[in-house]
Write an enzyme that holds these catalytic residues in place. Structure first.
Site, mmCIF file in Angstrom:
data_model
loop_
_atom_site.group_PDB
_atom_site.id
_atom_site.type_symbol
_atom_site.label_atom_id
_atom_site.label_comp_id
_atom_site.label_asym_id
_atom_site.label_seq_id
_atom_site.Cartn_x
_atom_site.Cartn_y
_atom_site.Cartn_z
ATOM 1 N N HIS A 6 -3.699 5.989 3.475
ATOM 2 C CA HIS A 6 -4.398 4.787 3.003
ATOM 3 C C HIS A 6 -3.748 3.523 3.563
ATOM 4 O O HIS A 6 -4.420 2.620 4.068
ATOM 5 C CB HIS A 6 -4.382 4.785 1.469
ATOM 6 C CG HIS A 6 -5.276 3.775 0.828
ATOM 7 N ND1 HIS A 6 -4.903 2.471 0.631
ATOM 8 C CD2 HIS A 6 -6.524 3.897 0.309
ATOM 9 C CE1 HIS A 6 -5.882 1.818 0.017
ATOM 10 N NE2 HIS A 6 -6.877 2.664 -0.190
ATOM 11 N N SER B 98 -11.044 -1.005 -0.526
ATOM 12 C CA SER B 98 -9.767 -0.953 0.191
ATOM 13 C C SER B 98 -9.964 -1.227 1.666
ATOM 14 O O SER B 98 -9.065 -1.733 2.338
ATOM 15 C CB SER B 98 -9.123 0.427 0.036
ATOM 16 O OG SER B 98 -8.509 0.570 -1.202
ATOM 17 N N ASP C 216 0.846 -1.190 0.000
ATOM 18 C CA ASP C 216 0.000 0.000 0.000
ATOM 19 C C ASP C 216 0.889 1.250 0.000
ATOM 20 O O ASP C 216 1.978 1.234 -0.581
ATOM 21 C CB ASP C 216 -0.927 -0.038 1.220
ATOM 22 C CG ASP C 216 -2.274 0.629 0.973
ATOM 23 O OD1 ASP C 216 -2.279 1.864 0.844
ATOM 24 O OD2 ASP C 216 -3.294 -0.068 0.918
#
Length: 1533
Positions: A993, A1322, A923
């Site tokens: 994220h 996600s 990520d």
């Protein structure tokens, strides 16, 4: 005179407080010589403080007649309201006659109101209760080293504070303490006017030179007379003795608490004289505090230390602020505690700017207590009772519930309540107890009384804090996770045994760390004055204590200790007071403000490992925690320059907040006229708008020198300092400078933000003087990136980055570094054969995949790439493509816990919370300081781990025993996009994220998580005790070559599960870097979980379609963050948001984006609130309505904030329909559906002055229906291989709160938030990865496909109303949206049967796709020959998909028994128009691991019309397990 009979007096003594009031002294018959104070009170009477300001008699009143005159004037003033002077004399119980002018009296409310209107009265306020704020520290502060005092120590230069007088307002003093021994102390300073009140044997000496008590305010508030035990300055609480010693106690060798913290104790000014003013009983009332201030100023103290406080009040309704004003006016430094209400923002107390306000932080000492179990496992807890058990051997270990007394309940025994344990079952054993309800130390007393020899006390999952305490038996207080492991050991062991070993460890802990209880800014009374001022040691401080009670709060504690260890800002405050005493000795002419400035401007903001100060979550602390920083005494001696303040400055401050000349006269001897244009309070506010000019004056207190300025300023702010050089030629010379601050137009921020730490530093050769500016961060679109892209010249017009994939390696699993080097060299040789030289090949290749994936990434011209693709050894050559990121009540929703407590049969408990499973995340990296990744209580890193942390740059990522790996891969991004600067050579997450997804998969239990205070609860990941590793491949775009490099490394490092919340457009598997990497991972027994994508609800939009990947869709849970819209006409519309509320709860004007179009924009753009399309003149102060689409939802709020909107309503378009997301917007906002949006527009267009309000966001749980498929979640069918159903599963992916980066993003203005809410597949992907980690822990021998099958076949297709799951459009959802259904973790632990797959099955799958033997050899260690006949329909997948059914088809599956022997029967739900039969329909399993085959025949009904996909299901059941497979069929046209 009034007389009462005995029974009347007794009756009155027992009256409730609200019915009694002091009236007078009376004689009681038949004892005329006895005086008794009697109270007869009416409901409207209370005790008040009447504050009249300063006195006119000057600083040195000459006689007692001055004081009598003042007292008489008080009686006259009050008598004018009460009707007689006699009544006034009876009502007044304090006259403040020396420095504070005023009195305290019992008044009716009407009398108090009338007094407040008198022209000479500054303020009248209730006599309110204030609360107490409750040695290694001096060495930690640098005053000594290993017990030796260096020559440059402030102790040496300050003569240990000799003859400085420190006063302490607290609970009194224990005068017999060795800390106040006057041996070797000279005569009392002649300036001292104080004395000792010797009641109760309190004796003073040449060290303890004053001891007085003040209790009339407490007595008046209590409403009844105090007995003789209250007529003393003796400390029966311990708090006052502890704080007074910390400030000015002498050297005492051998100090310890029950063996803990052994050493020489001493105060900050160990040779100072001390005076105790007892004002707390233990509550502290305003009237008594003011009386003590008045006396202390008169007595001649130099420093006053007050470890007490009250929730913020206006300064002159606050006894501490009033008293300290007069003290500072007389040259006395006043130091106060900040309070213990942290970490709540705005909780700081003692806010007046003339006070030094002190926060609390840790020192580098810990009190561990280790638990060793009979299975050789060790756990680290905390305790002060560190004497180890009598003999170094194992002792029997018993769970308190198993040792309960005959008449005790299991609950009482679990909590070790008094009387709940059976001595026969406890004697000689270590008892395991649980935290809750009764005091923790009481539990150890209960164990001791029952004959227990030791105790293990375990936290609940909802309890995060572990604090050492003075227990009655050897004890270890452990975390909830370790407690569960110990309890599991007890329950699974025939004869459980344990040993407890205690210690005191110094120099091992990272420190200082801000204490979680330390109150924080901003200042709620005058926000322009930042509070607290400084932080100092306040955690686990050893100091002198009372001998009147034990070291705990228990009445049954008959132990007596001369020293105790206590924590709080009460303990940090006297540390600063002691240092003030030293500075006062060195610089007797310095004002209180000069001393404060010296302490603040020399403070440090880094820990002992040179990292920024952190809070208890290990995230970087901010100035609202510590302001100037951590106390650094030795540097404070010589600050170079100081910011000095006079009484005039304080008066100007009062002018700026609205005090007039008449009121000011009460604080000064002569009339004072405010400046015609008084400055705003300290010139600065939080939000900077336009230009502000700030003036400061510096005084030189060092040698002559020239200082030059250096500034570190926030983004979006320009700072100019004039002059830039200050030359000082003599001591006490003052120079003024100006600071001009201006908000840059492009950086303006529409919302309140947390402060950025910024400096103005004046620096000569030897001294640094720093000032902090507190300004909001502002968004800056970095032009530097644009310049890079403009200046970057492409290598060749047709050169691009490619991945050349060669298959797998032949060197096996135990390869050496030499093997890896050989592979890299072979890649260079291979490419050189095309490019013409080894040098060109080395220059072109930027990755060699050497470990498990065989191949390389390189910059190639298209012709070379095409030529290489033809080579027979090459599997594929494909462009290095960009992949996109697919953007915690959830575990409760999935029944892993209930109200924060894991259910008894929760998968968490059964899997030990995923202990030591290793979960990797590909990520945007990780924010390592997040508490979600703290390694507190973790054991050693698993020996099998081969990974590392790349921490070789300033932005590097330090790892620990939780976060065990962090690597970054950016060469593919650099080759395809732009060169990278050094800040990108790091695995640190600047996007958020990656931190969010990694913590969702495996973050720790972190209580108090929320976004802007909404959704508050305990955050945790799916495998909260797993180890985690971050592989940064996204910047934020993610390129195939970087992804493959990360896969290669993760496989090598030894991970168990890979979570990957990213993807791209579907493509052939071996043109897909993610599919290739995942193949090699699964081949090495690593499960790969990936997100389905956010391109829904379009059919065929699902990504990550390879069958060896576990693909996850997103759905809602039963929680909403509602923020509704109310129109002025009364209509309500439900909305969703996580933003802050509107400034005021009122209606605001409403405007649509189309109505707010800027001059050069079109309404088609402004309706979407795109950047630059809105007119600020039309929008300012209104709620703006924006249409969803084109730009991100949060981006629209940013644009609305920039043009001055007060709020935003985001409305859906028809495509998004009812799909709502609660976003943390930059301004008050909410998100409404399509239909409601049209209604709001209609209201705007039909109303002359449309108005609306947005209600504050509120979390609402147990909402129905849930789950509902998210509209954005990508749908099937699988466009690459339609025979494989994708997605495989759905999980929570909407409004997920998890850990976040605390860095400022380049595209978002939110920063410094430890938790954040995001939505997307996600977020659902790591939910499944976390559960997979738990299953890996329980079933380490299961293959990746077995784990996937267990999760899929136990999934649910119903919502919480027991109806079929729905789409966001309220239509019935299908397997093309949710795959097998919604994940049910607890059921997945015991699926009964699984559909297993081997590497050969995957090779057969490739055979069915027409891969030939040469290509297959690249994926297999040995040559693999495809079966003569192979069908995709026979691939042993847990779902059944027939994409083109014509007539009939028969397919084969096999299931493996992973439970007890049993008989399973097939149950079929037929798809519409299709008949389904199963042979055999009964399967009998006799052992674990046994496999059985069956056949499924699907036949299209001859009379059925051609249709799209239809759906059914096959369930194998033994009446306990239900092994469900979806059936998905598309009939041929």
């Amino acid at each position: 005179m009034t007389f009462f009979e005995d029974n009347e007096v007794e009756k009155m003594m027992n009256m409730p407080p609200q019915e009694c009031i002091l009236i007078t002294y009376i004689n009681i018959i038949p004892f005329p010589s006895i005086l008794v104070r009697v109270y007869v009170k009416t409901p409207l009477d209370s005790s008040y403080v009447v504050y009249l300001g300063g006195h006119s008699h000057g600083a040195q009143p000459t006689s007692a007649s001055d004081f009598s005159r003042i007292t008489d004037s008080h009686h006259d003033l009050l008598g004018s309201c009460m009707g007689s002077k006699k009544k006034a004399q009876e009502a007044i119980f304090y006259s403040y006659t020396r420095y504070i002018n005023g009195f305290a009296a019992v008044l009716e409310d009407e009398e108090a109101a009338e007094l407040s209107k008198k022209p000479g009265v500054v303020s009248v306020f209730l006599n309110q209760k204030n609360e107490l704020h409750t040695t290694r520290s001096w060495e930690f502060l640098g005053l000594e080293r290993n017990g030796e005092i260096p020559a440059d120590s402030i102790w040496t230069k300050g003569k240990f504070g000799e003859d400085i007088i420190i006063g302490n307002l607290d609970t009194g003093v224990w005068p017999e303490s060795e800390s106040f021994n006057d041996q070797g102390v000279g005569p009392i300073p002649s300036k001292w006017k104080g004395y000792c009140e010797t009641n109760d044997g309190v004796k003073c000496n040449r060290k303890l030179i004053g001891a007085r008590y003040f209790n009339k305010g407490y007595e008046a508030a209590l409403g009844k007379p105090l007995n003789s035990s209250y007529q003393t300055a003796r400390d029966t609480n311990g708090h006052g003795t502890h704080t007074l010693f910390t400030a000015g106690g002498g050297f005492v060798g051998g100090a310890n608490l029950l063996g803990s913290g052994y050493g020489t104790a001493k105060g900050g000014s160990p040779s100072a004289r001390v005076a105790s003013y007892k004002v707390c009983w233990p509550s502290c009332y305003d009237a008594d505090i003011l009386a003590a201030f008045d006396a202390a100023i008169h007595d001649g103290v130099d420093v006053l230390s007050l470890s007490l406080g009250f929730p913020p009040r206006d300064y002159f309704l606050d006894s501490v602020a009033v008293g300290s004003f007069q003290a500072v006016k007389n040259g006395i430094v006043v130091v106060c505690s900040a309070g213990n209400s942290g970490p709540t923002p705005g909780s700081v107390e003692n806010l007046a700017l003339w006070i030094i306000t002190v926060a609390a932080s840790t020192i580098d000492r810990d009190f561990p207590s280790y638990v060793m179990l009979g299975n050789n496992r060790q756990f680290k807890g905390l305790s002060f009772y560190t004497n180890s058990l009598p003999a170094e051997k194992f002792y029997p270990l018993v769970y308190s519930v198993d040792a309960r007394a005959p008449n005790a309940s299991a609950r009482d025994a679990q909590l070790c309540f008094v009387g709940s344990l059976d001595p026969e079952k406890v004697k000689g054993k270590i008892v395991y107890c649980l935290v809750g309800l009764n005091a923790i130390v009481e539990k150890s007393w209960v164990v001791a009384q029952a004959g227990g020899i030791g105790m293990i006390i375990a936290n609940r999952l909802s309890t995060g804090t572990i604090i050492p305490r003075a227990h009655f038996v050897p004890t270890s207080h452990v975390s909830a996770a370790d407690g569960l492991s110990i309890l599991l050991y007890i329950h699974t062991t025939t004869y459980p045994v344990a040993y407890i070993r205690g210690a005191t460890e110094v120099g091992t802990a990272v420190a200082p760390i801000m204490a979680s209880t330390s109150a924080q800014g901003p200042n709620p009374i005058t926000p322009e004055i930042l509070k607290p001022d400084i932080t100092a040691p306040g955690a686990n401080i050893l100091a002198a204590y009372t001998q009147a009670n034990g070291p705990t709060d228990l009445q049954s504690d008959d132990r007596r200790v001369p020293f105790n260890i206590v924590s709080g800002t009460s303990m940090s405050c006297p540390h600063v007071s002691g240092i003030v005493g030293l500075l006062k000795k060195i610089h007797p002419d310095w004002s209180p403000s000069a001393i404060r400035s010296a302490i603040m401007t020399t403070a440090r903001t880094r820990s002992n490992v040179r990292q920024p100060l952190a809070n208890e979550t290990l995230a970087e602390a901010n100035p609202f925690n510590y302001v100037a920083g951590h106390l650094w005494p030795n540097r404070a001696m010589d600050p170079g320059l100081v910011y000095d303040l006079t009484t005039i400055d304080y008066l100007n401050f009062l002018c700026s907040i609205g005090y007039n000349a008449t009121q000011l006269l009460k604080f000064v001897d002569k009339p004072y006229e405010c400046p015609p244009k008084p400055l705003s309070p300290w010139d600065l506010n939080y939000l900077l708008s336009g230009k502000v000019i700030v003036t400061r004056t510096l005084k030189n207190v060092g040698s002559p020198a020239t200082y030059t300025v250096r500034t570190e300023v926030p983004s979006g702010i320009s700072v100019k300092v004039e002059p830039k050089r200050l030359k000082f030629e003599k001591i006490n010379e003052e120079k003024t400078f100006k600071v001009t601050l201006e908000a840059k137009r492009d950086g303006e921020d529409g919302g309140k933000a947390l402060p950025d730490l910024n400096y103005i530093v004046f620096k000569p050769e030897t001294t640094t003087v720093q000032s902090k500016m507190w300004l909001p961060r502002h968004l800056v679109f970095l032009v530097l990136f644009l310049l890079f892209s403009v200046l970057q010249t492409p290598t060749s017009a047709i050169s691009k980055s490619y991945v050349v994939y060669l298959g797998s390696h032949s060197h096996g699993l135990q390869a050496s570094e030499a093997d890896f080097d050989w592979v890299a060299d072979s890649h260079h040789q291979f490419l050189a054969s095309f490019l013409g030289s080894h040098e060109k090949a080395r220059d072109a290749i930027f990755y060699s995949y050497r470990r498990h994936i065989n191949g390389f990434a390189a910059i190639l011209e298209e012709e070379h790439a095409a030529e290489i693709a033809k080579d027979p050894s090459v599997v594929s050559v494909f462009l290095n493509q960009e992949r996109k990121l697919h953007t915690t009540h959830s575990w409760d929703f999935m029944l892993m816990e209930h109200n924060g407590v894991p259910n008894p049969r929760s998968l968490w408990r059964r899997a030990r919370f995923g202990r030591d499973t290793i979960i990797a995340n590909l990520d945007t990296g990780v924010w390592p300081e997040s508490k979600s990744f703290s390694d507190r209580w973790y054991g050693p890193v698993p020996a099998r781990w081969k990974g590392i942390c790349e921490n070789d740059t300033r932005e590097g990522v330090p790892c620990n025993r939780k976060l065990i790996g962090a690597r970054y891969f950016n060469k593919g991004y650099s080759a395809n996009v732009e060169p990278l600067n050094s800040s990108m050579n790091s695995a640190r997450d600047y996007d958020g994220h990656g931190t969010h997804t990694l913590s969702t998969a495996a973050g720790n239990f972190v209580p108090g998580a929320s976004v802007y205070g909404v959704g508050k609860g305990t955050a945790k990941g799916g495998s909260p005790h797993a180890r985690v590793a971050a592989y940064k491949v996204c910047w934020p775009s993610c390129y195939d070559s970087d992804i493959m490099a990360a896969f290669d490394m993760a496989i090598h490092d030894g991970v168990d599960v890979i979570s990957m919340s990213l993807g791209g457009n579907p493509s052939d598997y071996f043109d897909d870097g993610m599919a290739i990497g995942a193949f090699h991972a699964v081949k090495n027994n690593i499960l790969v979980v990936s997100s389905a994508g956010n391109s829904g609800p379009s059919e065929g939009s699902v990504s990550n379609t390879a069958p060896w990947m576990f693909t996850v869709g997103a759905s809602t849970m039963d929680r909403k963050f509602q923020a509704n819209v109310q129109l002025k006409k009364g209509t309500f519309f439900e909305g969703m948001s996580l933003s802050q509320p509107l400034p005021k709860d009122k209606f605001y004007s409403l405007i649509s984006g189309a109505e707010a179009t800027a001059a050069n924009a079109t309404s088609a753009d402004s309706v979407l609130c795109l950047e630059g399309t809105l007119d600020p003149e039309k929008v300012k102060g209104k709620i703006l309505v924006c249409l969803r689409g084109i730009t991100d939802r949060v981006e629209k709020g940013l644009q609305a904030a920039r043009v001055g909107a007060v709020g935003m309503i985001l409305r859906n378009d028809e495509y998004d329909g009812n799909s709502l997301v609660a976003d943390p917007h930059f301004l008050p906002a909410t998100h409404i559906n399509y239909t409601d949006g049209l209604a709001v527009l209609a209201y705007i267009n039909s109303t002359k002055n449309p108005q609306a309000l947005i209600t504050p966001p509120k979390g609402k749980i147990h909402t129905k229906p849930a789950p509902v498929m998210a509209a954005f979640s990508s749908r099937g069918p699988n466009t690459v291989t339609p025979e494989i159903l994708k997605p495989d599963i759905t999980a929570p992916g909407v409004d997920i709160i998890a850990a976040f980066t605390e860095a400022q993003s380049l595209t978002e203005e939110d920063f410094g938030l430890p938790f954040y809410s995001l939505s997307g597949t996600s977020m659902s992907c790591p939910h499944v990865a976390g559960v997979a980690g738990l299953l890996k822990t329980i079933h380490p021998s299961w293959s990746p496909s077995a784990i996937k099958s267990a999760i899929m076949t136990t999934a649910s297709t119903s919502d919480n109303t027991k109806s079929p799951m729905k789409d966001s459009s309220s239509d019935k959802a299908t397997p093309l949206a949710y795959g097998a259904g919604h994940m049910q973790p607890n059921q997945a632990a015991d699926p009964g049967l699984v559909y297993d797959l081997t590497v050969n099955d995957y090779l057969d799958f490739l055979c069915a796709l027409d891969y030939n033997q040469t290509m297959l050899k690249a994926f297999s260690d040995n040559p693999y020959k495809c079966p003569a006949s192979v069908s995709l329909l026979d691939f042993n997948y847990p779902s059944i998909t027939v994409p083109n059914l014509s007539g009939s088809v028969t397919l084969t599956r096999r299931v493996k028994n992973v439970g007890f022997p049993g008989i399973y029967a097939a149950h079929i739900s037929q798809p519409t128009g299709v008949s389904v039969t199963v042979e055999p329909s009964i399967l009998k399993f006799s052992r674990i691991g046994e496999e059985k085959k069956f056949k499924v025949t699907l036949k299209a009904n001859t009379n059925a019309e051609a249709k799209n996909y239809v759906f059914g299901q096959l369930i194998w059941t033994d009446n306990k397990h239900h092994v469900r497979s979806p059936i998905v069929v598309a009939a041929a046209a």
